[in-house]
Motif scaffolding. Structure first.
Motif, PDB file in Angstrom:
ATOM      1  N   VAL A  11      90.315  11.165 -20.254  1.00  7.29           N
ATOM      2  CA  VAL A  11      91.221  10.635 -21.157  1.00  7.29           C
ATOM      3  C   VAL A  11      90.641   9.181 -21.163  1.00  7.29           C
ATOM      4  CG1 VAL A  11      93.133   9.748 -22.147  1.00  7.29           C
ATOM      5  CG2 VAL A  11      92.935  12.207 -21.849  1.00  7.29           C
ATOM      6  N   ASP A  12      90.682   8.676 -19.958  1.00  7.62           N
ATOM      7  CA  ASP A  12      90.338   7.115 -19.617  1.00  7.62           C
ATOM      8  C   ASP A  12      88.949   6.679 -20.046  1.00  7.62           C
ATOM      9  OD1 ASP A  12      93.077   6.681 -18.761  1.00  7.62           O
ATOM     10  OD2 ASP A  12      92.096   6.913 -16.665  1.00  7.62           O
ATOM     11  N   LEU A  13      87.973   7.798 -19.782  1.00  5.77           N
ATOM     12  CA  LEU A  13      86.589   7.625 -20.183  1.00  5.77           C
ATOM     13  C   LEU A  13      86.370   7.485 -21.752  1.00  5.77           C
ATOM     14  CD1 LEU A  13      84.768   9.776 -17.714  1.00  5.77           C
ATOM     15  CD2 LEU A  13      84.518   7.229 -17.862  1.00  5.77           C
ATOM     16  N   SER A  14      87.230   8.187 -22.507  1.00  7.48           N
ATOM     17  CA  SER A  14      87.139   8.286 -23.858  1.00  7.48           C
ATOM     18  C   SER A  14      87.902   6.769 -24.298  1.00  7.48           C
ATOM     19  CB  SER A  14      87.768   9.218 -24.542  1.00  7.48           C
ATOM     20  OG  SER A  14      88.017   9.291 -25.842  1.00  7.48           O
ATOM     21  N   VAL A  15      89.102   6.705 -23.802  1.00  6.85           N
ATOM     22  CA  VAL A  15      89.707   5.536 -24.168  1.00  6.85           C
ATOM     23  C   VAL A  15      89.133   4.148 -23.857  1.00  6.85           C
ATOM     24  CG1 VAL A  15      91.826   4.053 -23.804  1.00  6.85           C
ATOM     25  CG2 VAL A  15      91.804   6.619 -24.293  1.00  6.85           C
ATOM     26  N   GLU A  16      88.410   4.046 -22.662  1.00  7.22           N
ATOM     27  CA  GLU A  16      87.994   2.579 -22.225  1.00  7.22           C
ATOM     28  C   GLU A  16      86.392   2.682 -22.643  1.00  7.22           C
ATOM     29  OE1 GLU A  16      89.266   2.628 -18.236  1.00  7.22           O
ATOM     30  OE2 GLU A  16      91.327   2.766 -18.645  1.00  7.22           O
ATOM     31  N   LYS A  17      85.805   3.552 -22.484  1.00  8.14           N
ATOM     32  CA  LYS A  17      84.155   3.491 -22.609  1.00  8.14           C
ATOM     33  C   LYS A  17      83.548   4.164 -23.974  1.00  8.14           C
ATOM     34  CE  LYS A  17      80.241   4.295 -19.996  1.00  8.14           C
ATOM     35  NZ  LYS A  17      79.753   4.955 -18.475  1.00  8.14           N
ATOM     36  N   TYR A  18      84.031   5.338 -24.231  1.00  2.10           N
ATOM     37  CA  TYR A  18      83.203   6.088 -25.296  1.00  2.10           C
ATOM     38  C   TYR A  18      83.452   5.949 -26.570  1.00  2.10           C
ATOM     39  CZ  TYR A  18      80.936   8.267 -21.158  1.00  2.10           C
ATOM     40  OH  TYR A  18      80.296   8.349 -19.924  1.00  2.10           O
ATOM     41  N   CYS A  19      84.992   6.014 -27.032  1.00  2.38           N
ATOM     42  CA  CYS A  19      85.215   5.934 -28.252  1.00  2.38           C
ATOM     43  C   CYS A  19      85.357   4.739 -28.994  1.00  2.38           C
ATOM     44  CB  CYS A  19      86.784   6.575 -28.463  1.00  2.38           C
ATOM     45  SG  CYS A  19      87.522   6.915 -30.063  1.00  2.38           S
ATOM     46  N   GLY A  20      84.224   4.792 -30.009  1.00  2.00           N
ATOM     47  CA  GLY A  20      84.211   3.402 -30.727  1.00  2.00           C
ATOM     48  C   GLY A  20      85.240   3.227 -31.746  1.00  2.00           C
ATOM     49  N   VAL A  21      85.723   4.323 -32.412  1.00  2.00           N
ATOM     50  CA  VAL A  21      86.892   4.044 -33.140  1.00  2.00           C
ATOM     51  C   VAL A  21      88.188   3.373 -32.540  1.00  2.00           C
ATOM     52  CG1 VAL A  21      88.760   5.149 -34.851  1.00  2.00           C
ATOM     53  CG2 VAL A  21      86.386   6.136 -34.744  1.00  2.00           C
ATOM     54  N   MET A  22      88.270   3.906 -31.147  1.00  2.00           N
ATOM     55  CA  MET A  22      89.319   3.421 -30.316  1.00  2.00           C
ATOM     56  C   MET A  22      89.287   1.810 -30.155  1.00  2.00           C
ATOM     57  SD  MET A  22      92.133   4.477 -28.405  1.00  2.00           S
ATOM     58  CE  MET A  22      91.658   6.004 -28.013  1.00  2.00           C
ATOM     59  N   GLU A  23      87.976   1.609 -29.991  1.00  2.00           N
ATOM     60  CA  GLU A  23      87.439  -0.001 -29.736  1.00  2.00           C
ATOM     61  C   GLU A  23      87.838  -0.790 -31.152  1.00  2.00           C
ATOM     62  OE1 GLU A  23      86.295  -3.482 -28.280  1.00  2.00           O
ATOM     63  OE2 GLU A  23      86.567  -1.594 -26.963  1.00  2.00           O
ATOM     64  N   MET A  24      87.596  -0.251 -32.209  1.00  2.00           N
ATOM     65  CA  MET A  24      87.796  -0.744 -33.590  1.00  2.00           C
ATOM     66  C   MET A  24      89.242  -1.017 -33.481  1.00  2.00           C
ATOM     67  SD  MET A  24      85.311   1.018 -36.161  1.00  2.00           S
ATOM     68  CE  MET A  24      84.160   1.829 -35.617  1.00  2.00           C
ATOM     69  N   PHE A  25      90.175   0.111 -33.391  1.00  2.62           N
ATOM     70  CA  PHE A  25      91.462  -0.233 -33.515  1.00  2.62           C
ATOM     71  C   PHE A  25      92.139  -1.260 -32.406  1.00  2.62           C
ATOM     72  CE2 PHE A  25      92.024   3.526 -35.844  1.00  2.62           C
ATOM     73  CZ  PHE A  25      93.303   3.669 -36.311  1.00  2.62           C
ATOM     74  N   ARG A  26      91.691  -1.826 -31.408  1.00  2.99           N
ATOM     75  CA  ARG A  26      91.880  -2.237 -30.390  1.00  2.99           C
ATOM     76  C   ARG A  26      91.832  -3.970 -31.002  1.00  2.99           C
ATOM     77  NH1 ARG A  26      88.995   0.107 -26.796  1.00  2.99           N
ATOM     78  NH2 ARG A  26      90.261   1.447 -25.066  1.00  2.99           N
ATOM     79  N   GLN A  27      91.165  -3.926 -31.960  1.00  2.00           N
ATOM     80  CA  GLN A  27      91.014  -5.142 -32.852  1.00  2.00           C
ATOM     81  C   GLN A  27      92.148  -5.662 -33.530  1.00  2.00           C
ATOM     82  OE1 GLN A  27      87.941  -6.887 -31.834  1.00  2.00           O
ATOM     83  NE2 GLN A  27      87.548  -5.158 -30.649  1.00  2.00           N
ATOM     84  N   PHE A  28      92.957  -4.770 -33.796  1.00  2.00           N
ATOM     85  CA  PHE A  28      94.093  -4.931 -34.824  1.00  2.00           C
ATOM     86  C   PHE A  28      95.403  -4.412 -34.144  1.00  2.00           C
ATOM     87  CE2 PHE A  28      91.669  -1.444 -36.700  1.00  2.00           C
ATOM     88  CZ  PHE A  28      92.852  -0.665 -36.786  1.00  2.00           C
ATOM     89  N   ALA A  29      95.433  -3.631 -33.207  1.00  2.00           N
ATOM     90  CA  ALA A  29      96.671  -2.749 -32.798  1.00  2.00           C
ATOM     91  C   ALA A  29      96.840  -2.684 -31.528  1.00  2.00           C
ATOM     92  CB  ALA A  29      96.535  -1.507 -33.348  1.00  2.00           C
TER      93      ALA A  29
END
Length: 141
Positions: free
Chosen positions: A113-131
């Motif tokens: 889960v951490d690898l997805s959240v912190e490294k791989y998931c581009g949609v997660m990275e986009m969400f980090r910009q506003f949430a």
């Protein structure tokens, strides 16, 4: 320079739209009756949450296979707070990863889960910009 995605979205009358995807599939979107729609398709903002869960889910499913983890099933619950003022957007998102199995390895699942959240998931990275994002791991044996 990165890869360019081109999506074509066509008005289908009233409040409905159909959007193509690079996969060749077509997605229907519509507003609910409260907004003059017929509810005949997905809501655009809610689709963003499905995209977030799907993106991370693909990562985690791949990592479960690579790590040879014993997981019989898993699902992701995505709960988001929508702001009151226009333009309304998600300012807080909780993502719960639910894993099922008789022999779950918590530390390796957490790593996946951490690898997805912190490294791989581009949609997660986009969400980090506003949430603000909160991640929870839930094991069911």
């Amino acid at each position: 320079m990165g890869t360019t995605n081109h999506i074509s979205t066509k008005w289908k009358g009233k409040m409905a739209f159909e959007s193509t995807n690079p996969s060749g599939h077509v997605l229907r979107m519509d507003a609910g009756p409260e907004n003059d729609g017929e509810g005949s398709g997905f809501r655009p903002k809610a689709l963003m949450l499905s995209s977030l869960a799907g993106c991370s889910g693909l990562d985690v499913a791949s990592l479960i296979k690579k790590m040879k983890l014993e997981v019989t099933d898993f699902h992701i619950e995505t709960i988001a707070n929508l702001t009151d003022e226009h333009p309304k957007f998600y300012d807080q998102v909780t993502i719960e990863y639910h894993f099922y199995g008789d022999n779950l390895n918590e530390s390796k699942l957490q790593k996946a889960v951490d690898l997805s959240v912190e490294k791989y998931c581009g949609v997660m990275e986009m969400f980090r910009q506003f949430a603000t994002i909160e991640v929870k791991l839930v094991l069911h044996s």
